[in-house]
Design an enzyme around this catalytic site. Structure first.
Site, PDB file in Angstrom:
ATOM      1  CE  LYS A 247      16.739   3.430   0.421  1.00 22.65           C
ATOM      2  NZ  LYS A 247      16.911   2.316  -0.479  1.00 22.65           N
TER       3      LYS A 247
ATOM      4  CD  GLU B 147      15.266  -3.773   4.551  1.00 18.30           C
ATOM      5  OE1 GLU B 147      15.965  -4.634   4.007  1.00 18.30           O
ATOM      6  OE2 GLU B 147      15.626  -2.578   4.656  1.00 18.30           O
TER       7      GLU B 147
ATOM      8  CG  HIS C 232      24.920  -7.886  34.186  1.00 16.99           C
ATOM      9  ND1 HIS C 232      24.804  -8.156  35.541  1.00 16.99           N
ATOM     10  CD2 HIS C 232      25.466  -8.993  33.630  1.00 16.99           C
ATOM     11  CE1 HIS C 232      25.293  -9.354  35.790  1.00 16.99           C
ATOM     12  NE2 HIS C 232      25.696  -9.896  34.643  1.00 16.99           N
TER      13      HIS C 232
HETATM   14  O1  LIG Z   1      23.003  -3.008  -1.231  1.00 19.70           O
HETATM   15  P1  LIG Z   1      22.337  -1.717  -1.422  1.00 19.70           P
HETATM   16  O2  LIG Z   1      21.605  -1.618  -2.724  1.00 19.70           O
HETATM   17  O3  LIG Z   1      23.298  -0.582  -1.239  1.00 19.70           O
HETATM   18  O4  LIG Z   1      21.217  -1.568  -0.319  1.00 19.70           O
HETATM   19  C1  LIG Z   1      21.540  -1.553   1.039  1.00 19.70           C
HETATM   20  C2  LIG Z   1      20.315  -1.756   1.889  1.00 19.70           C
HETATM   21  O5  LIG Z   1      19.378  -0.722   1.633  1.00 19.70           O
HETATM   22  C3  LIG Z   1      18.057  -1.250   1.611  1.00 19.70           C
HETATM   23  O6  LIG Z   1      17.631  -1.273   0.303  1.00 19.70           O
HETATM   24  C4  LIG Z   1      17.127  -0.418   2.438  1.00 19.70           C
HETATM   25  O7  LIG Z   1      17.280   0.920   2.143  1.00 19.70           O
HETATM   26  C5  LIG Z   1      18.212  -2.653   2.164  1.00 19.70           C
HETATM   27  O8  LIG Z   1      17.196  -3.485   1.761  1.00 19.70           O
HETATM   28  C6  LIG Z   1      19.554  -3.029   1.629  1.00 19.70           C
HETATM   29  O9  LIG Z   1      20.101  -4.143   2.269  1.00 19.70           O
END
Ligand SMILES: O=P(O)(O)OC[C@H]1O[C@](O)(CO)[C@@H](O)[C@@H]1O
Length: 554
Positions: free
Chosen positions: A515, A359, A390
């Protein structure tokens, strides 16, 4: 139009490409044969030892990597990051996870405001929750003490606390006896549904962990958990303060969800999600191992921060680990990297690193916004090494794919005293077996056929190509302090690589579009597909509609 030079135009970069061409055709075994070279490729800092002698790297390559690091301004960039400079330009903020492990009394300001006191204030709130739960003073709606804590989070708000709780479980203090910590992350609800069957609402506490407090995965699980709780005790005003804690940078959103001020623990937007286990996001770790051990983990990370800040590049462990990473991925064109701990306690460390590294550095534009013409982060995965032997080591030994690896092993475990019985001795022998396998695999990966009895008539399927580079990382032993060191080592490795690649490791714009489109797909599943939905997806929507028989979809 930017006039900035791409990294790959630098003479130092071109020089490394030349060296890589020369070294690629040399057998790794020959490069590594020199004992003097092996001695120079082993580095130590306290209980941490990094051995790069099985890397396809000679003194000239290493020197040239160090020159590239200088040219990329690495020393200044390290200072910048540690002192709160805006090293995350696309989000306009510092990345100060290192501030979370500064000791009380240290000086650091962000935008002119001191941060260390705030960090310790937040840590005290964590300590106070831990104390109330461990001492059985935190009681649920029926008056009974909390026995199960469920961390609801995803990504950095789940992987770090989960991985650390698994790794350090044996350090749980006696006060934590009987307390069970659970982790729920998946959006589909399976984990939560399976878990809720085993829990009693009156003795369960949920931690809603989300930096943004908007992540749909987490909020969906949180809402389901709340409904489950309200089925047992319908008065939300009474139940939420007793059964829900929020950890976030967004008090307004925690309040809107119903979490009262006294149950909110805040942290700061200058803590990246994947770097947040040191903040209040680490509450489940502190509940599992107690505050003394949690603070020891922070101290271990701080030790590495100081090393990273002070040590010259040529003996700086995270710098060297990062340079070797860039060398393999970019100059030797090795696009896969395996992390292979030889200790079951580190089972989830590779998954944690998958987020930390991919990431952070899975990027293809430079800090000037220009597309780059070299490979950055390799695909990273891993598993407990002995189990992976394995499963997927076949590919490491005989596949067509080059893979670089990190082998990680604590050296001491199960120290024997004269009171210990046979079972304990058996465990110690098992630990030695794990170490032996770790050493064996790195040898076979490096040397291939020459470690086996290979004759001219040996068939091809019994041959090992070798030439797969690896780093061996030894810890004197695994404890909260060395574990904190190990994580910080990788955090800084990631930063070093980003500087050499000239990319921003602290944003993650690549996850945003998915998203948004997921919300469009929710609409489509509810019978409202957008007009421009592609043919492939329309077909799947129609298929889903046919299977569910409810006529939704296009
Ligand atoms: O802590 P949050 O804001 O729920 O985000 C969770 C995760 O989602 C992300 O933003 C990726 O979608 C990550 O970088 C982060 O760790």
């Amino acid at each position: 139009m930017s006039t900035a030079t791409s990294r790959s135009d630098l003479p130092e970069w071109k020089r490394l490409e030349e060296i890589a061409r020369r070294l690629t055709v040399e057998p790794l075994g020959r490069i590594a044969a020199d004992p003097e070279r092996a001695r120079r490729m082993l580095f130590r800092a306290g209980p941490l030892c990094l051995d790069f002698s099985k890397q396809r790297l000679d003194a000239e390559a290493l020197k040239s990597l160090l020159l590239l690091a200088e040219k990329a301004g690495l020393p200044g960039k390290i200072r910048d990051m540690l002192s709160g400079g805006v090293v995350n330009p696309t989000e306009g903020r510092p990345a100060l996870h290192t501030a979370l492990r500064l000791p009380l009394g240290a000086e650091l300001r962000v935008d002119g405001a001191p941060v260390v006191d705030e960090v310790h204030e937040s840590l005290s709130r964590v300590a106070s929750v831990v104390e109330r739960i461990h001492s059985r003073q935190w009681r649920g709606f029926s008056g009974r003490a909390i026995q199960d804590v469920v961390n609801i989070g995803v990504g950095g708000s789940d992987l770090g606390p989960f991985m650390a709780s698994q790794a350090l479980g044996e350090f749980a203090p006696s006060e934590a006896e009987g307390l069970r910590i659970h982790f729920v992350s998946s959006i589909d609800g399976t984990q939560l549904a399976d878990l809720l069957h085993t829990l009693r609402p009156e003795t369960t506490l949920f931690i809603i962990s989300s930096k943004s407090f908007t992540t749909i995965d987490t909020m969906a699980n949180a809402n389901t958990a709340l409904q489950w709780m309200l089925n047992a005790a319908p008065d939300a005003d009474m139940v939420i303060p007793l059964h829900f804690i929020g950890v976030s940078t967004r008090p307004d959103r925690m309040t809107a969800w119903g979490i009262p001020d006294c149950n909110q623990i805040r942290f700061w937007d200058w803590v990246g999600g994947r770097f947040s286990l040191w903040s209040a996001i680490g509450l489940p770790i502190a509940l599992k191992i107690g505050m003394t051990h949690f603070r020891s983990m922070l101290a271990g990370a701080h030790f590495v921060d100081n090393h990273f800040r002070q040590q010259p590049l040529e003996s700086n462990l995270p710098v060297l680990l990062g340079l070797v990473g860039v060398w393999n991925a970019t100059f030797l064109d090795i696009r896969a990297h395996a992390v292979l701990p030889y200790d079951g306690r580190l089972k989830y460390f590779p998954s944690y690193l998958a987020q930390l590294e991919m990431e952070s550095n899975g990027k293809s534009v430079d800090t000037g916004g220009q597309p780059i013409d070299y490979h950055t982060c390799p695909v990273l995965w891993g598993e407990v090494g002995s189990n992976a032997q394995h499963a997927f080591y076949q590919l490491l030994h005989q596949g067509t794919q080059m893979v670089s690896s990190d082998f990680i092993a604590p050296v001491r475990r199960y120290g024997l005293t004269h009171h210990d019985g046979e079972a304990h001795k058996g465990l110690q022998q098992q630990h030695q077996l794990a170490l032996a396998n770790c050493l064996a695999q790195t040898r076979v990966l490096m040397l291939g056929n020459s470690t086996a009895d290979i004759r001219p008539d040996t068939p091809g399927f019994k041959r090992y190509r070798g030439n797969q580079p690896s780093t061996t990382i030894l810890l004197d032993e695994l404890n909260p302090h060395t574990f904190g060191m190990l994580i910080a080592l990788y955090e800084h490795k990631v930063f070093v690589m980003s500087v050499l690649w000239d990319i921003n490791p602290f944003d993650q714009w690549g996850v945003e579009l998915g998203k948004k489109i997921a919300m469009d797909m929710v609409e489509a599943l509810q019978g409202r597909p957008a007009a421009d939905t592609d043919a492939s997806t329309q077909q799947l929507l129609a298929e889903i509609s046919r299977i569910t028989g409810d006529g939704v979809g296009p």
